[in-house]
Scaffold this active site. Structure first.
Site, PDB file in Angstrom:
ATOM      1  N   ASP A 393       9.531   2.988  -0.030  1.00 39.05           N
ATOM      2  CA  ASP A 393       9.537   1.843   0.891  1.00 39.05           C
ATOM      3  C   ASP A 393       9.627   2.368   2.332  1.00 39.05           C
ATOM      4  OD1 ASP A 393       9.699  -0.814   1.739  1.00 39.05           O
ATOM      5  OD2 ASP A 393      11.869  -0.936   1.436  1.00 39.05           O
ATOM      6  N   GLU A 396       6.138   3.659   6.623  1.00 38.87           N
ATOM      7  CA  GLU A 396       5.040   3.524   7.611  1.00 38.87           C
ATOM      8  C   GLU A 396       5.011   4.701   8.572  1.00 38.87           C
ATOM      9  OE1 GLU A 396       7.178   1.026   6.743  1.00 38.87           O
ATOM     10  OE2 GLU A 396       5.716   0.217   5.354  1.00 38.87           O
ATOM     11  N   ASP A 471       6.359  -7.668   2.329  1.00 32.58           N
ATOM     12  CA  ASP A 471       7.206  -8.848   2.481  1.00 32.58           C
ATOM     13  C   ASP A 471       6.366 -10.101   2.702  1.00 32.58           C
ATOM     14  OD1 ASP A 471       9.221  -6.994   2.252  1.00 32.58           O
ATOM     15  OD2 ASP A 471       9.592  -6.872   4.411  1.00 32.58           O
TER      16      ASP A 471
END
Ligand code: MIG
Length: 845
Positions: A393, A396, A471
């Site tokens: 997770d 980025e 999300d």
């Protein structure tokens, strides 16, 4: 010997050896339109260069064009392809079987053999800007994006971003960019081609009106990829950037997650799934299990015995997937931090610090092989506890601006660059690619089939990881956006995709959750997940009706698992996504190019999930051919648009004629069409008086919609199915293939399981829409089990209630609440319903 060639987007044309010499001329005549000008390619060669532009023909129908000085090098390419041995060159031209590329006056033009323009530069390349004349075509792909299937009409940014908006509890309706950067454009007019702009630096691709514009810094590598089918483009592209990893079969089951599950929650949830008989294969650990958000740890207070916990969950049939965040807490003395010191990104001779969940954190430079090894060893530690898969997770990579920095690691931080020193400006978009690689390789090194889920990614991420849409907020627009987003990822080489079922922000209504779970049940990756501090999104949290529907959908997925495995295997060989838009399968049907609210699950199942709030009907377009409703075996002939009535339990699925569908327990469902078909090693050929089937191994073969009694084989006249057990080899079934009517009547069986203490007299009744809601008795067939049949129109919805002969005795929920109407599609499958309570035993009438 005659060779059949497929060129120029025309139908296959048979040519003998001599004619092939003049093939281009023959084909010009045969195709008669839009023909590329005669080229000056007069000698063998695979490379032309002019000024600062170089084009090189590569094997596999691909031409690489480099704009700007220097040699190309790439982190996305799996295996650098060899030069095309059949390519020819002229002074300014490069010619391959697939396309002709011309560099003149600093401008590149590339045309397919049928004249389709791939690239038509409008201006010479300069300063990281490429401008080309826009073509009147659709552009699919571009990775993970909001909007419809066609990405024309706006600018798209390539910069992996944690797109969370606290006001929305996720990303916004037209959010861009999101977490992944996959610069593959799949252009489609009548035939398809691809443009893969292999740049990991910040980039904008504007697919505007008159011009398309690509803006970045530094040189640009473009791979021009021939079609003519969309499937060919993605096949060639995944040959270039790597074939998708096939997940282990458990990863194709249903997963349950939420941010915040305690050890006790996990145990209770595992038990509840089994008690309610709802299939699920994995439970997830979000960051709550860590000790102060330290990756690769378990909190000794709240998760004192991870190994024991994981063993107990395994004994109930659950795998566990654990999250590992890239931000490593700055914590001298903690072995993970200490051992990581040589591998962290640096600033001014010390580890670069950004703020993430653990507070001030360091970040490994995954573009260093040594750092990947370090991370892999830590992954192995987690796996040693029994964890089966790893969730990556915030890669980025995300940092929290609240900590004073930006929302990611600054551009100027130096990075190893996998042998080519660089900075984060170039590594940023590929950070997750290298991290996923480290994780995948660590699992594979143990001889296990890896399952890695990564939020961020770049072209090539499919080699290592599945992804989800991050999300996505728990809103109707969030649900509606999910399907085209998954389809876009699929057309960008990433086949194992899913979304947070129920939406990430939480508080989904029962209807929204039900619709999302239905979509999830036909998504390649199926995981319910939700944020912390809101109600859980387990299938039983939304009332009896949704719980029952969840059981049906997830059992259906469980039955289809061998089909999903075969599709994942196909993806690993050809890049074909499991869930694909209609245009992938029906490219020549001009009415499907923009359909993003239906999809094909593999070549055989058309799925039309319900995506609108309050919908009581939905339109479904069915392309040419015969379609069998999966639930009933009623059929419809396409092309047509049908309007189907909806219930909460609805998930319209239609089986395409010709279908070969391997299902659980070695059952092979076959829906013969008028053409030969092939799938998963099985071949089916229609005969005038039956079918011929070749099996690679033993199956219980079920041949659907056989309407005339067949005496030679076991035949279920109500299901209209021949069912025979066959070993490997070829066999024939002879029968009359004529079908009588689309929706012939069917005898519907109800089986009702009653609570202890239910009196035998009066018997159980069904009051239904079939009998104008009069109560019709069933017969006792075993202690506590009543059964009976009704005749219905195949495929119609039946709404019903169970009683003991009157409304005073109507079925109630376990808590004596009102039970909603039950509902089912009329089919030959026996429906088993378990009653919790009767109204008269609740004492409230
Ligand atoms: O800053 O780990 O998208 O699925 O539950 C938020 C907590 C970090 C973002 C992921 C979400 C996950 C959450 N994470």
């Amino acid at each position: 010997m005659r060779a059949r060639v497929m060129l120029h987007g025309c139908a296959g044309i048979a040519l003998d050896g001599l004619a092939r010499v003049r093939a281009s001329i023959v084909l010009l005549v045969a195709c008669g339109q839009n023909v590329a000008p005669p080229s000056d390619c007069d000698r063998p060669g695979s490379r032309v260069s002019a000024g600062n532009v170089t084009a090189e023909a590569l094997a596999g129908g691909i031409v690489r064009v480099r704009y700007g000085a220097g040699e190309a090098s790439s982190w996305a390419i799996a295996l650098p392809p060899a030069p095309d041995p059949d390519a020819r060159v002229g002074d300014k031209t490069l010619c391959t079987a697939a396309m002709t590329v011309r560099i003149e006056g600093g401008l590149v033009t590339a045309t397919l053999a049928d004249g389709t323009v791939v690239v038509d530069d409008a201006r010479p390349y300069a300063d990281g800007t490429l401008v080309r004349t826009a073509q009147r075509d659709r552009v699919y792909g571009l990775g993970e994006r909001t909007g419809g299937l066609d990405k024309r009409g706006r600018a798209w940014t390539f910069w992996n971003t944690d797109a969370y908006d606290p006001d929305i509890g996720g990303w916004k309706p037209d959010q861009d960019p999101l977490y992944q950067s996959i610069p593959l454009e799949v252009h489609f007019a009548t035939s398809a081609f691809g443009i893969f702009t292999d740049v990991t630096r910040r980039m904008v691709i504007e697919l505007g009106g008159a011009e398309d514009r690509i803006t970045t810094v530094g040189p640009i590598d473009q791979y021009l990829i021939a079609g003519p089918r969309i499937a060919d483009v993605v096949d060639r592209y995944t040959q270039l950037t790597g074939r998708p990893a096939a997940p282990p079969s458990w990863a194709l089951g249903f997963h349950q997650s939420r941010w915040g599950y305690s050890q006790a929650d996990l145990e209770a949830i595992a038990a509840r799934f089994r008690e309610l008989d709802i299939p699920a294969t994995a439970l997830w650990l979000d960051i709550q299990h860590m000790r102060g958000f330290r990756s690769f740890t378990f909190d000794p207070q709240t998760f004192p015995d991870p190994r024991g916990l994981i063993e107990r969950l395994a004994s109930r049939g659950f795998r566990v997937v654990a999250i590992e965040d890239p931000g490593i807490k700055i914590d001298p003395g903690w072995d993970v931090y200490d051992s990581g010191l040589p591998h962290f990104l640096q600033r001014d001779g010390a580890a670069y610090q950004g703020v993430a969940w653990p507070g001030p954190s360091a970040f490994a430079d995954f573009s260093s092989p040594a750092a990947r090894q370090w991370w892999g060893d830590l992954v192995a530690r987690t796996l040693d506890l029994g964890v089966a898969g790893i969730w990556l997770d915030v890669n980025e990579p995300t940092t929290f601006p609240e900590g004073g920095g930006g929302n990611t690691i600054p551009d100027d931080i130096a990075a190893v660059g996998d042998g080519r020193a660089t900075t984060m400006a170039e590594l940023h978009n590929a950070y997750a690619l290298f991290q996923a690689r480290a994780t995948y390789e660590a699992i594979a090194a143990r001889g296990e089939q890896p399952f890695v889920l990564s939020r961020a990614g770049y072209a090539g991420i499919q080699r290592y990881a599945a992804t989800w849409t991050g999300d996505t907020p728990s809103t109707w627009w969030g649900l509606r956006q999910t399907l085209p987003m998954m389809l876009g990822l699929g057309m960008s080489g990433v086949p194992i995709v899913g979304s947070d079922i129920g939406g990430y922000s939480g508080g989904a209504s029962p209807e929204l959750y039900a619709r999302w779970l239905a979509l999830g049940s036909i998504s390649p990756f199926a995981r319910a997940h939700v944020t912390a501090g809101v109600p859980g999104q387990e299938p039983w949290q939304f009332g009896a009706e949704v719980t029952d529907a969840a059981r049906e959908w997830l059992k259906q997925r469980e039955r289809l698992l061998p089909y999903l495995i075969a599709l994942a295997d196909e993806a690993a060989r050809t890049g074909a996504p499991l869930l694909r838009p209609l245009v992938w399968e029906f490219q020549d049907d001009t009415s499907v190019a923009d359909i993003g609210d239906e999809a094909m699950l593999g070549p055989w199942l058309l799925v039309a999930p319900v995506l609108d709030e309050g919908a009581t009907t939905r339109q479904i377009y069915l392309p040419a051919g015969r379609w069998f409703e999966l639930a009933s075996d009623a059929y419809v002939d396409g092309p047509t648009t049908i309007d189907v009535p909806l219930r909460i339990a609805s998930l319209p699925i239609y089986v395409r004629a010709g279908a070969i569908i391997p299902t659980a327990e070695d059952v092979l469902e076959i829906y013969p069409g008028d053409e030969r078909s092939r799938f998963a090693g099985v071949e089916v050929e229609p005969l005038a008086d039956g079918i011929r089937i070749s099996l690679p191994r033993a199956y219980r073969v079920r041949v659907h919609r056989v309407d005339r009694a067949v005496t030679a084989y076991p035949y279920d006249a109500n299901a209209r199915v021949i069912e025979v057990l066959q070993g490997a080899g070829t066999f024939e079934l002879h029968y009359d293939r004529t079908l009588d009517e689309p929706r012939p009547p069917v005898t519907v069986t109800f089986e009702v399981h009653v609570p202890d203490g239910t009196p035998l007299d009066p018997p159980i009744h069904v009051a239904s829409s079939l009998t104008a809601w009069t109560h019709v008795p069933l017969a006792w067939v075993a202690p506590g089990v009543a059964r009976g049949t009704f005749v219905a129109t195949r495929g119609e919805w039946i709404d019903y209630k169970l009683t003991r002969g009157s409304w005073q005795t109507v079925e109630k929920l376990a808590d004596c609440g009102e039970a909603p109407n039950r509902t089912r599609i009329a089919s030959a499958t026996t429906r088993i319903d378990s009653v919790a309570k009767w109204r008269d035993s609740c004492g409230n009438y």
